[in-house]
Each structure stands twice: as structure tokens, then as C-alpha cells.
Design a protein around this motif. Structure first.
Motif, PDB file in Angstrom:
ATOM      1  N   GLN A   1      64.741  49.140  45.371  1.00 37.50           N
ATOM      2  CA  GLN A   1      64.712  48.952  46.937  1.00 37.50           C
ATOM      3  C   GLN A   1      63.376  48.255  46.968  1.00 37.50           C
ATOM      4  O   GLN A   1      62.366  48.372  46.428  1.00 37.50           O
ATOM      5  N   LEU A  28      67.877  55.970  43.714  1.00 41.96           N
ATOM      6  CA  LEU A  28      68.938  55.677  42.577  1.00 41.96           C
ATOM      7  C   LEU A  28      69.115  54.119  42.048  1.00 41.96           C
ATOM      8  O   LEU A  28      69.352  53.836  40.977  1.00 41.96           O
ATOM      9  N   THR A  29      68.469  53.288  43.037  1.00 34.16           N
ATOM     10  CA  THR A  29      68.502  51.887  42.641  1.00 34.16           C
ATOM     11  C   THR A  29      67.172  51.340  43.027  1.00 34.16           C
ATOM     12  O   THR A  29      66.249  51.844  43.599  1.00 34.16           O
ATOM     13  N   LYS A  46      58.315  60.393  50.060  1.00 41.21           N
ATOM     14  CA  LYS A  46      59.297  60.740  51.479  1.00 41.21           C
ATOM     15  C   LYS A  46      58.582  60.294  52.625  1.00 41.21           C
ATOM     16  O   LYS A  46      58.917  59.785  53.602  1.00 41.21           O
ATOM     17  N   SER A  71      62.144  58.817  36.971  1.00 36.50           N
ATOM     18  CA  SER A  71      63.199  59.996  37.593  1.00 36.50           C
ATOM     19  C   SER A  71      62.778  61.275  36.978  1.00 36.50           C
ATOM     20  O   SER A  71      62.437  61.454  35.960  1.00 36.50           O
ATOM     21  N   SER A 119      63.821  58.875  49.541  1.00 38.42           N
ATOM     22  CA  SER A 119      65.289  59.673  49.746  1.00 38.42           C
ATOM     23  C   SER A 119      65.937  59.527  48.307  1.00 38.42           C
ATOM     24  O   SER A 119      66.011  58.488  47.684  1.00 38.42           O
ATOM     25  N   PRO A 120      66.980  60.521  48.045  1.00 39.81           N
ATOM     26  CA  PRO A 120      67.547  60.685  46.757  1.00 39.81           C
ATOM     27  C   PRO A 120      68.394  59.323  46.661  1.00 39.81           C
ATOM     28  O   PRO A 120      68.397  58.683  45.663  1.00 39.81           O
ATOM     29  N   GLN A 121      68.999  58.810  47.662  1.00 46.04           N
ATOM     30  CA  GLN A 121      69.784  57.610  47.859  1.00 46.04           C
ATOM     31  C   GLN A 121      68.861  56.299  47.368  1.00 46.04           C
ATOM     32  O   GLN A 121      69.499  55.562  46.616  1.00 46.04           O
ATOM     33  N   GLN A 122      67.835  56.226  47.788  1.00 51.13           N
ATOM     34  CA  GLN A 122      67.002  55.109  47.817  1.00 51.13           C
ATOM     35  C   GLN A 122      66.308  55.030  46.251  1.00 51.13           C
ATOM     36  O   GLN A 122      66.319  54.039  45.618  1.00 51.13           O
TER      37      GLN A 122
END
Length: 713
Positions: free
Chosen positions: A697, A694-695, A683, A612, A689-692
Motif C-alpha cells: 500500500q 494484506l498487500t 490504525k 504479519s 486496516s486488515p485489508q490494507q
């Protein structure tokens, strides 16, 4: 008599187990009743019962704990009415068979030194004394730590070569050394005033360390007799007589070989028929090596060395300079400090001049004969350039030692490793020395490693098993491994296959298979002609840190901050002056995440690490490894040893989420991507994506191949 292990069968006998254990606390120690219930649920409690009709009577039990590849016997007990019938041995045999089937390496047991009868029992069951340690303060006992090495597929197997050595790497007692023919100039360089004297010495040191064997051609004796002032007293001629000798081929063979060899080595003089006596002598050396099927010739002659590529291509003969017998000492000049568990600090560095007595004392204690210490182990060498000598220090004491002779065949690595198992830091020292050994194989390369160790080295063998070694059925102190430090993709399949054939004489399928699942069987043709079928999962373990990134294989991507990534993932692009984190000592490492991520991890997944942007991170996928397993662990349940493969401490666990339960993912075979895959590329692949990010996947097979394609541009 029956031995029960399933939780359902054992449950009914738990009260009898607890009662028997509490009645003999002096020998067995004390565990709360809940401990027995927990271990029975994990099927780590064996209960021996006497069966009469439908009735089962408790006769004994064995309580054990496991942390792969090691098991610990916590309690073994036989009820009074059933003693004298070898039932304790029977319980142990059940455990040995069970753990052997699961691929465990060793079993340990702790026995109070004053319990004479108990120590006699463990000794009779093949548990040797590994070390002594101090018990609890209340009783002030000395504890004997005993170890037993299982006959698993990773170690010595009675089922033969197929089980013990899946890749057919075993040389054992049949291990052959490459036999090289010496040119006369190498012998002359043994003279102390010769400029290349040190290089010539290293060639003969290599023979003493059994890296190779040396021989001469009868042409050398002819040459020496021709040039010597007095053949009867010439010392070089006398010395040459001590070496193995190959006769020069007969006239018919020379008539066939010399013209073509002359055209390769001395093209100008050969075409005009102006070859000198020395030229003809050089060509006869080459002809002798070729005619006798020898792998190579050692020479200092620049003209012959310049023709080496053509000679290899035309005749398969390696022409080697004595320089090839010098070890790459510069790579090991700087010491490496490892932060190990239990606050130990392990330093791996070149052996000093005054380390000789400690090294020899270590090897003598471990039963290595003096002649082997001085030859193969190079224990008394001081300024040798033919061998890298490394020591592992813990608190100033030499805990381990490794001798790494130079190899004229860079892909074939021979090493000797030993550790003092009775000293603190032995486990970390074993891992650190093996880690340094594996760094001898370049990233993207293939190495065929043969490792020799003294007898009764359970700690070293456990560490070696975690790196993917197998043991020689014919030579118990020999461990073997092929190290493939690369990601194998469809585009590199052919070159990787060729490298494995030339290095380890093992053949993968000619075409890369389509990936179905991690237990998919692949045919492997071994050097002995046997065809084995190994699962992808097993093959990656044996070739670790290899990853078979085949089409159709999916994966998972996880976020990681730069401050955690640098100590967790090896091969950092920047050299650090700080101690190497304890996690990097172990091939199997831990990634800790929130409880809801468990569903994203599957055994055998390719595991991509997204660094990150926090703390100066690159916002890119920087490495890939392999998921071994994932499970939930409650905060406060983790012991210090449980976190040894992680960069986190118990106090840092809240930093990966407030939930008390964490997902712990065990992964291995981690390698960096040559080209980090940035955010824009992610992308475009639908996973950036920012949401993906974060954790954890899931990644589809198409996304996996897309990341790999970008990572290897």
C-alpha cells in the motif's frame, strides 16, 4: 561506419546478424533467432553497418547481457569483408563508453582456450584472465574467463577527482597516518617482564601495519640520560634514537603552556608549586605534542589519561592508552556461515594458526609483495591482538582473506581484503568479507572506511561497488567509503551533520531540506573545499546504508511473514545458529509480490516492512529500506542467479500468489526500526486496516513521518 543500438534501427539487420552468427558457431556458440530479437528489444545488441548513401550493409555485431554492475559479452563478430580494420575494437569501445556512462564496473567475456587468435584479441583490449572453467561436455573445452574493469565513477576516472570521488575521500598517495607522540612509560613497557608488555607491542605493530606513525619528544632522551646508569650503553636510549624526534618547545612557549597544563593534569600539586621532576617531564611531553600540532600522545600514566577529556576540550589533543591499539577480537570469535548461490557454503572465521601458508600463497598469487604481506597484511601473525585476521572458506579452501588492524580512531577503519577469483565461491566470499567489514561500524554510527586490495580484483571491486565504494584516482588499489548506518531525520540532522564533519570532513547543508523528489540535488562541501551537488538517491548510495527520511518523502508498506523476514532483513535481534541466507550477502535484495502491486512501487520510495502475525509474527512495522526499481517477471523466467537477492526459490514463488507473473522489487539500505510500530499505531495513522495489510500500500508523507516518529520513540 555507424554503430546502431536502438531497437528500431537494429531490427532491419537481425537476419544478417543471425546468418553471420550461425555461420561461425564454433567461435560464437549457438543462440536461437528469438534470442537476438529479445536482446535487440532490450538494446543489448550493437550492430555495425557500412553506410553508402541510403544503404546500410551489415559489417559486424556485439551481443551482450547485463546484470548491474557487471556486463557479459556473449558474441562479437566482424564480417569477413570488413576485417583487419580494428572494427572489433571499435565495437568494444562503444560498449565500454555506454556501460561507463551507466556506472557499470566491469565487462566479462568467455573465450575457448584453443582459440588463440580470439584470446590475443581480448588480451589486446585489456581483458585479463580471471580464471579458467570447464566448458560443455560435448566439446570438452577449457574456457578462459576474461575481465575488464571500466573507468567508471566508482572506479578510476580520467575526468579527475570530482567524477571519481564525489565525496572527496581520496587520500591515495597523499594518505597521511596520525602521528602520535610516545610517553616514556610505553617505551619501558617493551621490556619482556613488564605487565603491559603486550600492549606496548601492539602500539608498535600498529605502526608496522601503517595504522599510525610514532615519534618521541627530545624530553625522553633527557629523561633517559638523567635516569640511565650508563647512558653510553643503555639499550632503551639507543632504541629511542631510532624514532622520529620532536624538540621540546622553547622557554617562552613552555612558560605559556605548562601552568595551564599543570592545572588540568596535576591540579593539587600545581597550585602549591609541588610538581615533581616526573610531573614536569609529563607536562613537557604534552606541550611538545600541542606545540607541534600532533593529534595525540600515547601513555600508560593513569593520571594523564584521567585528564584526557579536559585536554581534548582545551587543546584538541587525544591522550590515548595503548589499550586503544588492541582489536575487538571477541566480536569475531564465532564463525559465520553464509548460504551462497550455487549451493556453495561460505564460512567467515578467525584465521587459524595453520592458515598462514594458505594466506601467504593467496597474496603471492595476487602479486602482493612479501614485505607488504608481513607488515600491512599481517599474513604471518599468529597471536596478534593488534589486528583481526579473517578467512573466507569454501569447501575447506581459503577463498578470501581480510586483515582489519585496530584503529585508535574508531570511526576510521582501515582494512586489507583479497579473494581468489579462480576458486568457487569467490563472489560470495567477497560479499561476505565486506559485509563483516561493514559490521565494524555500529548501528547509528558513522565509519570512514579505506580498503586496500591487490590489483586485478574485478570480483571484489564489483562487490565493493554494490556497497557504495568509490576508488582512488591516485591509488588504483585503494577503495573508499563513508558508511552512515542510520536513518537521518529532521530531529537528528544536526548531530548527523556534525558526525560527518568530524569523521569524513564533509558537510551537508546546515538545515535539512524539504523533500521534493529522489533526484533532488543537495550541496555537499568536501574536505578539499570543493562544493559538489549530489542527488538524494546518489548520496544515499554513497553513504549506504543511510536513509534521508526528510519531511515530504512518501513511501510504501509491504507485508512479510516472519519466516521470510528473518532471512531477508539483516540485523535480526536474535542470533541464529543456522547459515545466514544468501540474500543477506547482497546490499541489493529482492521482494516478490503479486502482479497488481507494481503500481505501488516508485524509485526512491521509503519501503516499510510490516511483519504479519502469521507464524508468530509481531504484527508491526519492523524495518525500512529504499526502493531501487520494480518490474514484472514471469514464473519460470527467473534463473537461480536472478533470485540470489531473494529468500525465495523458484519452487516457493507460488507461495506469494497463484499468478504466473510476479512483481519483483529491488531494494537496499535496509535498517531495523529501534521500536517496532504496532498495529494500533498503524490504525491511528490510517494504514492499519486488515485489508490494507494484506498487500503493498502507498503511504503518504504524513504517514511516513508518523511511522518514523513511533519507530524512534
Amino acid at each position: 561506419m555507424q554503430t546502431l543500438m536502438s531497437a528500431a534501427r537494429v531490427k532491419a539487420h537481425l537476419p544478417a546478424v543471425v546468418k553471420a552468427a550461425d555461420a561461425d558457431r564454433l567461435a560464437l556458440g549457438f543462440f536461437a533467432e528469438s534470442v537476438y530479437a529479445e536482446f535487440s528489444r532490450k538494446e543489448q545488441l550493437l550492430v555495425l553497418v557500412d553506410v553508402e548513401g541510403d544503404e546500410e550493409t551489415y559489417a559486424g555485431h556485439l551481443l551482450f547481457d547485463v546484470k548491474f554492475p557487471r556486463a557479459h559479452v556473449l558474441q562479437i563478430h566482424v564480417a569477413k569483408g570488413f576485417r583487419g580494420r580494428q572494427l572489433g575494437a571499435a565495437l568494444l569501445n562503444v560498449l565500454k563508453a555506454h556501460l561507463t556512462d551507466l556506472g557499470f564496473i566491469s565487462i566479462f567475456a568467455r573465450v575457448a582456450e584453443d582459440l588463440t587468435q580470439a584470446n590475443g584479441f581480448w588480451n589486446s583490449q585489456g581483458f585479463y584472465t580471471q580464471r579458467l572453467t570447464q566448458g560443455g561436455k560435448s566439446r570438452n573445452r577449457t574456457i578462459v574467463v576474461r575481465a575488464h574493469e571500466l573507468k567508471t565513477a566508482q572506479l578510476i576516472s580520467g575526468s579527475g577527482i570530482s567524477a571519481a570521488d564525489p565525496l572527496g575521500l581520496d587520500f591515495g598517495g597523499r594518505r597521511t597516518r596520525p602521528l602520535y607522540l610516545l610517553d616514556l612509560n610505553v617505551l619501558f613497557d617493551l621490556g619482556p617482564r613488564r605487565e603491559r608488555h603486550p600492549l606496548a607491542l601492539d602500539v608498535f605493530r600498529a605502526e608496522r601495519m601503517q595504522t599510525c606513525a610514532l615519534a618521541i619528544s627530545s624530553e625522553i632522551e633527557t629523561e633517559l640520560t638523567r635516569t640511565a646508569r650508563d647512558a653510553k650503553t643503555d639499550p632503551m636510549l639507543a632504541f629511542a634514537g631510532t624514532l622520529a624526534r620532536f624538540p621540546v618547545p622553547d622557554t617562552e612557549v613552555l612558560a605559556r603552556l605548562l601552568p595551564s597544563l599543570g592545572e588540568i593534569v596535576f591540579p593539587a600539586r600545581s597550585r602549591v608549586g609541588a610538581l615533581s621532576a616526573n610531573d614536569l617531564s609529563d607536562l613537557k611531553h604534552l606541550a611538545t605534542a600541542i606545540h607541534n600540532g600532533l593529534p595525540g600522545l600515547i601513555t600508560s600514566d593513569e593520571t594523564v589519561l584521567a585528564a584526557a577529556p579536559l585536554l581534548r576540550r582545551a587543546y584538541g589533543l587525544d591522550v590515548l592508552s595503548p589499550v586503544r591499539f588492541q582489536a575487538p577480537l571477541d566480536e569475531h570469535e564465532l564463525p559465520v556461515v553464509h548460504a551462497a548461490p550455487n549451493d556453495d557454503s561460505i564460512t567467515i572465521e578467525r584465521a587459524h594458526h595453520d592458515d598462514g601458508p594458505a594466506i601467504q600463497a593467496l597474496l603471492t598469487l595476487l602479486g602482493v609483495e612479501v614485505v607488504e604481506q608481513l607488515s600491512q597484511w599481517a599474513a604471518a601473525e599468529v597471536r596478534t591482538t593488534a589486528c583481526v585476521r579473517l578467512v573466507a572458506r569454501c569447501e575447506g579452501s581459503v577463498v578470501g582473506y581480510m586483515a582489519l588492524p585496530a584503529s585508535p580512531q574508531p570511526a576510521h577503519i582501515r582494512a586489507h581484503v583479497a579473494v581468489r577469483e579462480d576458486l568457487p565461491g569467490a563472489d560470495a566470499a567477497a560479499h561476505a568479507l565486506l559485509l563483516r567489514l561493514h559490521e565494524s561500524v555500529p548501528i547509528g554510527g558513522v565509519g570512514n572506511i579505506h580498503l586496500s586490495c591487490p590489483k586485478q580484483q574485478a570480483t571484489l571491486r564489483e562487490a565493493a561497488a554494490s556497497f557504495g565504494y568509490t576508488a582512488s584516482p591516485s591509488a588504483p588499489t585503494e577503495l573508499m567509503k563513508v558508511s552512515l548506518r542510520q536513518h537521518v531525520r529532521v530531529s537528528t540532522w544536526a548531530t548527523t551533520r556534525h558526525a560527518l564533519i568530524s569523521t569524513a570532513a564533509m558537510q551537508l547543508p546546515e538545515q535539512p531540506p524539504k523533500y521534493r523528489h529522489v533526484d533532488q540535488q543537495l550541496p555537499v562541501l568536501r574536505r578539499d573545499g570543493q562544493r559538489m551537488h549530489l542527488s538524494i538517491f546518489q548520496l544515499e548510495a554513497l553513504l549506504a546504508p543511510a536513509l534521508l527520511c526528510l519531511e515530504g518523502r512518501d513511501g510504501v508498506m509491504v507485508p512479510i511473514q516472519r519466516r521470510f523476514e528473518e532471512p531477508l532483513i539483516a540485523q535480526s535481534p536474535q542470533t541464529s545458529w543456522l547459515p545466514v541466507n544468501k540474500a543477506q550477502l547482497r546490499p541489493q535484495r529482492l521482494y516478490v509480490s503479486g502482479p497488481n502491486t507494481l503500481k505501488n512501487f516508485r524509485r526512491g520510495d521509503l519501503m516499510f516492512f510490516y511483519e504479519s502475525g502469521k507464524g508468530g509474527g509481531t504484527r508491526s512495522v519492523i524495518a525500512v529500506g529504499r526502493v531501487l526499481r520494480a518490474f514484472h517477471r514471469g514464473q519460470g523466467e527467473a534463473e537461480v542467479e536472478d533470485l540470489a537477492g531473494s529468500v525465495l526459490t523458484e519452487d516457493q514463488l507460488p507461495e506469494v500468489g497463484a499468478a504466473a507473473t510476479k512483481t519483483v522489487t529491488v531494494f537496499d539500505n535496509v535498517l531495523r526500526l529501534p521500536c517496532p510500530v504496532g498495529l494500533e499505531d498503524l490504525k491511528a495513522l490510517g494504514c492499519g486496516s486488515p485489508q490494507q495489510l494484506l498487500t503493498a500500500q502507498r503511504l503518504s508523507a504524513q504517514q511516513v513521518q508518523g511511522i518514523l516518529e513511533k519507530g524512534f520513540q
